[in-house]
Write a protein that holds these residues in place. Structure first.
Motif, PDB file in Angstrom:
ATOM      1  N   SER A 296       2.528 -11.305 -36.683  1.00 53.26           N
ATOM      2  CA  SER A 296       2.659  -9.932 -37.173  1.00 53.26           C
ATOM      3  C   SER A 296       1.672  -9.644 -38.296  1.00 53.26           C
ATOM      4  N   CYS A 297       1.591 -10.548 -39.272  1.00 55.89           N
ATOM      5  CA  CYS A 297       0.688 -10.336 -40.407  1.00 55.89           C
ATOM      6  C   CYS A 297      -0.778 -10.391 -39.974  1.00 55.89           C
ATOM      7  N   ALA A 298      -1.119 -11.377 -39.163  1.00 59.06           N
ATOM      8  CA  ALA A 298      -2.507 -11.527 -38.713  1.00 59.06           C
ATOM      9  C   ALA A 298      -2.938 -10.315 -37.895  1.00 59.06           C
ATOM     10  N   ARG A 299      -2.040  -9.775 -37.102  1.00 56.54           N
ATOM     11  CA  ARG A 299      -2.389  -8.609 -36.292  1.00 56.54           C
ATOM     12  C   ARG A 299      -2.714  -7.413 -37.179  1.00 56.54           C
ATOM     13  N   LYS A 300      -1.960  -7.260 -38.278  1.00 60.72           N
ATOM     14  CA  LYS A 300      -2.267  -6.175 -39.208  1.00 60.72           C
ATOM     15  C   LYS A 300      -3.621  -6.415 -39.887  1.00 60.72           C
ATOM     16  N   MET A 301      -3.875  -7.680 -40.271  1.00 60.30           N
ATOM     17  CA  MET A 301      -5.145  -8.009 -40.912  1.00 60.30           C
ATOM     18  C   MET A 301      -6.322  -7.851 -39.961  1.00 60.30           C
ATOM     19  N   SER A 302      -6.084  -7.972 -38.669  1.00 59.75           N
ATOM     20  CA  SER A 302      -7.189  -7.938 -37.703  1.00 59.75           C
ATOM     21  C   SER A 302      -7.888  -6.590 -37.670  1.00 59.75           C
ATOM     22  N   SER A 303      -7.260  -5.578 -38.219  1.00 64.09           N
ATOM     23  CA  SER A 303      -7.904  -4.256 -38.233  1.00 64.09           C
ATOM     24  C   SER A 303      -9.187  -4.271 -39.064  1.00 64.09           C
ATOM     25  N   PHE A 304      -9.379  -5.299 -39.923  1.00 66.81           N
ATOM     26  CA  PHE A 304     -10.602  -5.415 -40.713  1.00 66.81           C
ATOM     27  C   PHE A 304     -11.731  -6.100 -39.934  1.00 66.81           C
ATOM     28  N   GLY A 305     -11.419  -6.655 -38.767  1.00 73.39           N
ATOM     29  CA  GLY A 305     -12.464  -7.354 -38.012  1.00 73.39           C
ATOM     30  C   GLY A 305     -12.143  -7.429 -36.539  1.00 73.39           C
ATOM     31  N   LEU A 306     -11.963  -6.271 -35.913  1.00 72.70           N
ATOM     32  CA  LEU A 306     -11.588  -6.233 -34.504  1.00 72.70           C
ATOM     33  C   LEU A 306     -12.756  -6.587 -33.588  1.00 72.70           C
ATOM     34  N   VAL A 307     -12.417  -7.047 -32.403  1.00 74.93           N
ATOM     35  CA  VAL A 307     -13.401  -7.193 -31.332  1.00 74.93           C
ATOM     36  C   VAL A 307     -13.567  -5.814 -30.697  1.00 74.93           C
ATOM     37  N   SER A 308     -14.804  -5.378 -30.500  1.00 77.19           N
ATOM     38  CA  SER A 308     -15.024  -4.030 -29.960  1.00 77.19           C
ATOM     39  C   SER A 308     -14.355  -3.887 -28.604  1.00 77.19           C
ATOM     40  N   SER A 309     -13.875  -2.690 -28.324  1.00 76.41           N
ATOM     41  CA  SER A 309     -13.193  -2.449 -27.047  1.00 76.41           C
ATOM     42  C   SER A 309     -14.146  -2.615 -25.870  1.00 76.41           C
ATOM     43  N   GLN A 310     -15.432  -2.343 -26.077  1.00 74.72           N
ATOM     44  CA  GLN A 310     -16.416  -2.559 -25.014  1.00 74.72           C
ATOM     45  C   GLN A 310     -16.500  -4.043 -24.658  1.00 74.72           C
ATOM     46  N   THR A 311     -16.530  -4.900 -25.696  1.00 74.82           N
ATOM     47  CA  THR A 311     -16.550  -6.346 -25.461  1.00 74.82           C
ATOM     48  C   THR A 311     -15.259  -6.798 -24.799  1.00 74.82           C
ATOM     49  N   GLN A 312     -14.131  -6.299 -25.276  1.00 79.27           N
ATOM     50  CA  GLN A 312     -12.848  -6.656 -24.667  1.00 79.27           C
ATOM     51  C   GLN A 312     -12.827  -6.323 -23.181  1.00 79.27           C
ATOM     52  N   HIS A 313     -13.329  -5.154 -22.852  1.00 82.09           N
ATOM     53  CA  HIS A 313     -13.339  -4.697 -21.460  1.00 82.09           C
ATOM     54  C   HIS A 313     -14.174  -5.624 -20.585  1.00 82.09           C
ATOM     55  N   LEU A 314     -15.371  -5.966 -21.061  1.00 90.35           N
ATOM     56  CA  LEU A 314     -16.261  -6.848 -20.291  1.00 90.35           C
ATOM     57  C   LEU A 314     -15.655  -8.239 -20.147  1.00 90.35           C
ATOM     58  N   ILE A 315     -15.147  -8.799 -21.249  1.00 86.87           N
ATOM     59  CA  ILE A 315     -14.562 -10.139 -21.217  1.00 86.87           C
ATOM     60  C   ILE A 315     -13.349 -10.182 -20.294  1.00 86.87           C
ATOM     61  N   ALA A 316     -12.526  -9.148 -20.359  1.00 92.35           N
ATOM     62  CA  ALA A 316     -11.337  -9.102 -19.500  1.00 92.35           C
ATOM     63  C   ALA A 316     -11.726  -9.138 -18.029  1.00 92.35           C
ATOM     64  N   SER A 317     -12.758  -8.388 -17.678  1.00 87.11           N
ATOM     65  CA  SER A 317     -13.221  -8.366 -16.285  1.00 87.11           C
ATOM     66  C   SER A 317     -13.744  -9.730 -15.861  1.00 87.11           C
ATOM     67  N   MET A 318     -14.556 -10.349 -16.720  1.00 81.25           N
ATOM     68  CA  MET A 318     -15.160 -11.636 -16.380  1.00 81.25           C
ATOM     69  C   MET A 318     -14.117 -12.744 -16.271  1.00 81.25           C
ATOM     70  N   LEU A 319     -13.233 -12.849 -17.265  1.00 75.95           N
ATOM     71  CA  LEU A 319     -12.263 -13.947 -17.279  1.00 75.95           C
ATOM     72  C   LEU A 319     -11.126 -13.752 -16.279  1.00 75.95           C
ATOM     73  N   SER A 320     -11.022 -12.553 -15.724  1.00 77.70           N
ATOM     74  CA  SER A 320     -10.011 -12.318 -14.682  1.00 77.70           C
ATOM     75  C   SER A 320     -10.505 -12.727 -13.305  1.00 77.70           C
ATOM     76  N   ASP A 321     -11.775 -13.060 -13.212  1.00 73.52           N
ATOM     77  CA  ASP A 321     -12.369 -13.506 -11.952  1.00 73.52           C
ATOM     78  C   ASP A 321     -12.142 -15.016 -11.825  1.00 73.52           C
ATOM     79  N   ASP A 322     -11.071 -15.394 -11.150  1.00 76.51           N
ATOM     80  CA  ASP A 322     -10.669 -16.796 -11.081  1.00 76.51           C
ATOM     81  C   ASP A 322     -11.736 -17.693 -10.468  1.00 76.51           C
ATOM     82  N   GLU A 323     -12.376 -17.212  -9.429  1.00 71.14           N
ATOM     83  CA  GLU A 323     -13.403 -18.025  -8.763  1.00 71.14           C
ATOM     84  C   GLU A 323     -14.562 -18.306  -9.712  1.00 71.14           C
TER      85      GLU A 323
END
Length: 480
Positions: A296-323
């Motif tokens: 809970s505390c770390a999640r609140k602190m993460s607002s000072f150094g988030l991963v960009s949503s563009q990066t999250q989107h790309l990483i999610a697509s790549m790591l969801s490709d099991d093969e």
């Protein structure tokens, strides 16, 4: 009229040296920055072997990106999702991102454990993750125990802005730098005598700089230790998927699922995609805690150094490709093993040994103790300056990693192509052969009784002495 800034108007952080930039570890970076090697433009430049970066599988990444253009919102195929990704995202992170990372963490550990996406907190790289954990677990003046040798950046990551102290747990080469219960107890007792409150133990598994893994029994002993002392255990597992030979990596998450007495609130994992995937520029750091309050505390602190949503989107697509993920993990291990074998075999040809228990990471722990003029930190730094200035290799001296035995060096081998690696090996071999020739020459002269020269003074003062001091730069680098 020009006014000079009065340092008294600045904070102690701004005017202090808590970052630790003034050290051989960062000085090596500056030397490389001023004279970087290039095979055609600057073939006599400094080769970067101080960067723990994984560039051996970029071709697989590039192939996937070409075959999946929709994964990026900056392509015609992905532009339809631009608006949804570009608008505000809360600090919990995209659900698909947390799900994909949790799944990838499990795969990197052989699917022997699972991870709850709701316990994943994102951060700007492992640097930010470590600092957040320190803020959550300790107050200024309190301390973490850290087995040596350890990554030099920990002094920055955990200490600089938090005010937390690091207390070394001294490990020795006589047992391959194994973390023993006695070493832990000794460090803890020393802190107690100094009236320092120990709040946790930080371990890196696999180890940076050793490239070793902690075996199951050692991990159980560590869990028993923190449970008895009622202190936290922070496990840096950012090299989990770089284990390229037996024995297999054992995560702390596996240990606590076995019949080991443990307060789960004391267990926290730091992870990132910088090493296993080779994405340090994406700044994807992860905190995985079994403690609800820390999450809970770390999640609140993460607002000072988030991963960009563009990066999250790309990483999610790549790591969801099991093969793709299965192929990448397998090829990554295979290529690391090949590179490790090629590099260590090349060193062995001129009698250079490395820590024999290494089977992970992006580096070797190289033993040059026999080349030291004197068995001291000063002797180690003198040799390091020769390597930087004359051999033109940026390697990192063991003293930067708080190693208590002078003469060990971390040498990174996965951040270059095969041709550059061969050039680096050629330079090392030439250096060692010249050293041997100088030693034989001195022995011959001494035997003939014509001169009373010592090998150490001859080799450093005349034959391979450094020509210039290490250049300094105002740039502050935050690299691993």
């Amino acid at each position: 009229m020009v006014f000079k800034l009065n340092n008294q108007l600045l904070s102690k952080i701004a005017t202090g040296n808590g970052h630790g930039e003034d050290s051989p570890y960062f000085d090596g970076w500056k030397a490389y920055d001023e004279d970087p090697y290039h095979p055609t433009k600057n073939p006599k430049g400094v080769i970067q072997m101080g960067l723990a970066e994984n560039q051996l599988c970029f071709d697989l990444i590039q192939e996937w990106l070409k075959n999946n253009p929709k994964a990026s919102i900056c392509t015609p195929e992905g532009a339809e999702e631009f608006r949804d990704i570009a608008i505000f995202q809360d600090y919990h992170g995209l659900p698909e991102f947390r799900n994909a990372v949790a799944k990838f963490m499990a795969k990197g550990r052989g699917n022997r454990v699972t991870f709850d996406p709701d316990r994943i907190v994102m951060s700007g790289g492992a640097t930010g993750a470590h600092e957040m954990v320190a803020f959550c677990l300790a107050d200024p003046g309190e301390a973490f125990l850290v087995p040596t040798p350890y990554y030099p950046g920990f002094d920055r990551d955990l200490r600089w802005r938090t005010g937390v102290q690091l207390i070394p747990v001294e490990c020795e080469s006589s047992n391959q730098f194994k973390v023993t219960r006695k070493a832990l107890e000794d460090a803890y007792d020393t802190a107690q005598l100094d009236n320092i409150r120990v709040k946790g133990l930080l371990i890196t598994n696999p180890s940076n700089p050793l490239g070793t893994i902690l075996d199951r029994e050692t991990l159980k002993s560590i869990v028993s230790f923190v449970n008895e002392k009622n202190i936290h255990l922070v496990c840096d597992e950012i090299y989990a998927a770089t284990v390229f030979s037996q024995p297999d990596f054992v995560s702390i998450s596996e240990i606590i699922e076995e019949e080991v007495e443990c307060n789960l609130d004391l267990i926290h994992i730091v992870y990132s995609l910088s090493k296993d995937m080779g994405f340090p520029g994406f700044r994807v750091g992860i905190i995985y805690s079994y403690n609800d309050a820390v999450v809970s505390c770390a999640r609140k602190m993460s607002s000072f150094g988030l991963v960009s949503s563009q990066t999250q989107h790309l990483i999610a697509s790549m790591l969801s490709d099991d093969e793709f993920v299965e192929k990448f993990i397998m090829q990554n291990k295979k290529r690391l093993a090949t590179r490790y074998s090629s590099f260590t075999n090349g060193l062995a040809q001129v009698g250079i040994k490395c820590l024999k228990t290494s089977n992970a990471g992006l580096f070797v722990w190289m033993d040059l103790r026999r080349l030291l003029k004197e068995q001291t930190v000063e002797g180690e730094i003198a040799l390091w300056r020769v390597i930087i200035n004359n051999v033109k290799l940026n390697v990192s001296p063991g003293s930067s990693f708080r190693c208590t035995e002078p003469g060990w060096f971390r040498v990174c081998f996965a951040n270059m192509d095969d041709q550059t690696m061969e050039v680096a090996l050629s330079r090392i071999k030439t250096f060692i052969l010249k050293s041997k020739e100088a030693k034989m020459s001195v022995k011959k002269l001494c035997w003939q009784g014509s001169l009373k020269l010592s090998f150490s003074s001859r080799i450093y003062d005349e034959i391979i002495s450094p020509h210039s001091p290490i250049p300094h730069s105002p740039l502050v680098r935050a690299r691993t």
